[in-house]
Design an enzyme around this catalytic site. Structure first.
Site, PDB file in Angstrom:
ATOM      1  N   GLY A  46       0.962  -1.338  -0.552  1.00  0.00           N
ATOM      2  CA  GLY A  46       0.307   0.277  -0.206  1.00  0.00           C
ATOM      3  C   GLY A  46       0.697   0.925   0.411  1.00  0.00           C
ATOM      4  O   GLY A  46       1.609   1.061  -0.107  1.00  0.00           O
ATOM      5  N   GLN A  51       2.994   9.701   1.762  1.00  0.00           N
ATOM      6  CA  GLN A  51       4.458   9.923   1.750  1.00  0.00           C
ATOM      7  C   GLN A  51       4.828  10.140   0.406  1.00  0.00           C
ATOM      8  O   GLN A  51       6.216   9.610   0.756  1.00  0.00           O
ATOM      9  CB  GLN A  51       4.401   7.775   1.967  1.00  0.00           C
ATOM     10  CG  GLN A  51       3.638   6.993   2.953  1.00  0.00           C
ATOM     11  CD  GLN A  51       3.647   5.815   2.811  1.00  0.00           C
ATOM     12  OE1 GLN A  51       2.276   5.282   2.527  1.00  0.00           O
ATOM     13  NE2 GLN A  51       4.434   5.068   3.498  1.00  0.00           N
ATOM     14  N   CYS A  91       6.335  -0.643   7.599  1.00  0.00           N
ATOM     15  CA  CYS A  91       6.152   0.880   6.511  1.00  0.00           C
ATOM     16  C   CYS A  91       7.226   1.719   5.612  1.00  0.00           C
ATOM     17  O   CYS A  91       8.421   1.463   6.060  1.00  0.00           O
ATOM     18  CB  CYS A  91       5.184   1.681   7.683  1.00  0.00           C
ATOM     19  SG  CYS A  91       5.075   3.430   6.819  1.00  0.00           S
ATOM     20  N   LEU A  92       7.363   1.175   4.729  1.00  0.00           N
ATOM     21  CA  LEU A  92       7.796   2.139   3.507  1.00  0.00           C
ATOM     22  C   LEU A  92       8.473   3.395   3.839  1.00  0.00           C
ATOM     23  O   LEU A  92       9.856   3.506   3.729  1.00  0.00           O
ATOM     24  CB  LEU A  92       7.025   1.861   1.923  1.00  0.00           C
ATOM     25  CG  LEU A  92       6.730   0.877   1.541  1.00  0.00           C
ATOM     26  CD1 LEU A  92       6.690   1.213   0.010  1.00  0.00           C
ATOM     27  CD2 LEU A  92       8.009  -0.204   0.868  1.00  0.00           C
ATOM     28  N   HIS A 133      -4.063   1.487   8.174  1.00  0.00           N
ATOM     29  CA  HIS A 133      -2.455   1.799   7.659  1.00  0.00           C
ATOM     30  C   HIS A 133      -2.630   3.283   7.210  1.00  0.00           C
ATOM     31  O   HIS A 133      -1.751   4.626   7.328  1.00  0.00           O
ATOM     32  CB  HIS A 133      -1.908   0.858   7.768  1.00  0.00           C
ATOM     33  CG  HIS A 133      -0.241   1.003   7.250  1.00  0.00           C
ATOM     34  ND1 HIS A 133       0.997   0.199   8.232  1.00  0.00           N
ATOM     35  CD2 HIS A 133       0.484   1.711   6.654  1.00  0.00           C
ATOM     36  CE1 HIS A 133       1.826   1.115   8.097  1.00  0.00           C
ATOM     37  NE2 HIS A 133       1.819   2.021   7.127  1.00  0.00           N
ATOM     38  N   GLU A 134      -2.705   2.868   5.311  1.00  0.00           N
ATOM     39  CA  GLU A 134      -3.368   4.409   4.824  1.00  0.00           C
ATOM     40  C   GLU A 134      -3.673   4.940   5.411  1.00  0.00           C
ATOM     41  O   GLU A 134      -3.303   6.217   5.378  1.00  0.00           O
ATOM     42  CB  GLU A 134      -3.886   3.784   2.812  1.00  0.00           C
ATOM     43  CG  GLU A 134      -2.595   2.854   2.817  1.00  0.00           C
ATOM     44  CD  GLU A 134      -1.522   2.588   2.943  1.00  0.00           C
ATOM     45  OE1 GLU A 134      -0.816   3.687   3.082  1.00  0.00           O
ATOM     46  OE2 GLU A 134      -0.718   1.511   2.874  1.00  0.00           O
ATOM     47  N   HIS A 137      -2.222   7.002   8.136  1.00  0.00           N
ATOM     48  CA  HIS A 137      -0.927   8.377   7.175  1.00  0.00           C
ATOM     49  C   HIS A 137      -1.187   9.457   6.620  1.00  0.00           C
ATOM     50  O   HIS A 137      -1.273  11.133   6.508  1.00  0.00           O
ATOM     51  CB  HIS A 137      -0.687   7.961   5.933  1.00  0.00           C
ATOM     52  CG  HIS A 137       0.617   7.111   5.788  1.00  0.00           C
ATOM     53  ND1 HIS A 137       2.179   6.412   6.621  1.00  0.00           N
ATOM     54  CD2 HIS A 137       0.701   5.250   5.738  1.00  0.00           C
ATOM     55  CE1 HIS A 137       2.516   6.036   6.991  1.00  0.00           C
ATOM     56  NE2 HIS A 137       1.843   5.094   6.601  1.00  0.00           N
TER      57      HIS A 137
HETATM   58  O1  GNR Z   1       4.059  -2.289   2.429  1.00  0.00           O
HETATM   59  C1  GNR Z   1       3.337  -2.629   3.631  1.00  0.00           C
HETATM   60  N1  GNR Z   1       3.387  -3.433   4.422  1.00  0.00           N
HETATM   61  C2  GNR Z   1       2.812  -3.616   5.281  1.00  0.00           C
HETATM   62  C3  GNR Z   1       2.589  -5.293   6.218  1.00  0.00           C
HETATM   63  C4  GNR Z   1       2.073  -4.915   7.246  1.00  0.00           C
HETATM   64  C5  GNR Z   1       1.230  -3.759   7.701  1.00  0.00           C
HETATM   65  C6  GNR Z   1       0.861  -2.735   6.914  1.00  0.00           C
HETATM   66  C7  GNR Z   1       1.703  -3.106   5.716  1.00  0.00           C
HETATM   67  S1  GNR Z   1       1.493  -0.916   4.828  1.00  0.00           S
HETATM   68  C8  GNR Z   1       3.146  -1.537   3.591  1.00  0.00           C
HETATM   69  C9  GNR Z   1       3.274  -0.049   2.930  1.00  0.00           C
HETATM   70  C10 GNR Z   1       3.413   0.959   3.707  1.00  0.00           C
HETATM   71  O2  GNR Z   1       3.740   1.753   3.898  1.00  0.00           O
HETATM   72  N2  GNR Z   1       2.302   1.656   3.233  1.00  0.00           N
HETATM   73  O3  GNR Z   1       1.658   2.887   4.027  1.00  0.00           O
HETATM   74 NI    NI Z   2       3.023   3.108   5.801  1.00  0.00          NI
END
Ligand code: GNR
Ligand code: NI
Length: 167
Positions: A46, A51, A91-92, A133-134, A137
């Site tokens: 995601g 980001q 998270c990236l 999670h998104e 952000h």
């Molecule tokens: O790539 C991602 N893997 C992930 C694994 C477990 C829970 C959430 C994520 S999201 C993350 C990509 C990212 O940072 N999205 O904002």
């Molecule tokens: Ni993230």
């Protein structure tokens, strides 16, 4: 298409609250396509516009094994949540850090698709985690904010130090 640079925690721009998209035009379609390319290149499931330093409510997600089911969510909004699950998140924007976070097991989300059509989706498991999670952000939060203060300060110190040696 273009790869976009991804902001890294603790960059203060990750705390900005994204504003809703009022019209889905070519700029938004290009942003979504570039975010998809950036997410795939980084092997993420995601990516939120926050980001890539664009403070608009746009999210891309692909939780498929084959990495061929790109979903685009414009102005996503949780309308209901049930149950609890706890899984390791990464998270990236927080490279190399993984920790357990508690999230709702099932969510309902309203959003617009790229044709400006209102959509509703019921999600569970990893897709539900990723949506939560998104949306965090877009609201200026990273998963680190949901960990203990001690873990937060350790992660902050580690990534600040790393940023210095790689600068
Ligand atoms: O790539 C991602 N893997 C992930 C694994 C477990 C829970 C959430 C994520 S999201 C993350 C990509 C990212 O940072 N999205 O904002
Ligand atoms: Ni993230």
């Amino acid at each position: 298409m273009a790869l976009l640079p991804i902001l890294r925690f603790p960059d203060p721009r990750l705390k900005k609250i994204a504003i809703p998209v009022s019209r889905i035009d070519d700029t938004i379609r290009k942003l979504a396509a570039d975010m998809g390319e950036t997410m795939y290149e980084a092997s993420g499931i995601g990516l939120a516009a926050t980001q890539v330093d664009v403070h608009r409510r746009v999210v891309v997600i692909d939780v498929s094994e084959e990495r061929n089911e790109l979903r685009v969510f414009i102005n996503p909004r949780l309308t209901c949540c049930e149950g609890l699950q706890s899984g390791e998140e990464g998270c990236l924007s927080v490279p190399g850090i993984y920790d357990k976070v508690e999230r709702a097991e099932r969510v309902a989300v309203d959003y617009l698709d790229l044709d400006s059509q209102p959509q509703s989706l019921l999600a569970e498991g990893l897709l539900a985690v990723c949506i939560q999670h998104e949306i965090d952000h877009l609201d200026g939060k990273v998963f680190v904010d949901r960990l203990s203060q001690l873990k937060q300060s350790r992660i902050r110190a580690k990534l600040t130090k790393q940023a210095k040696v790689t600068a």
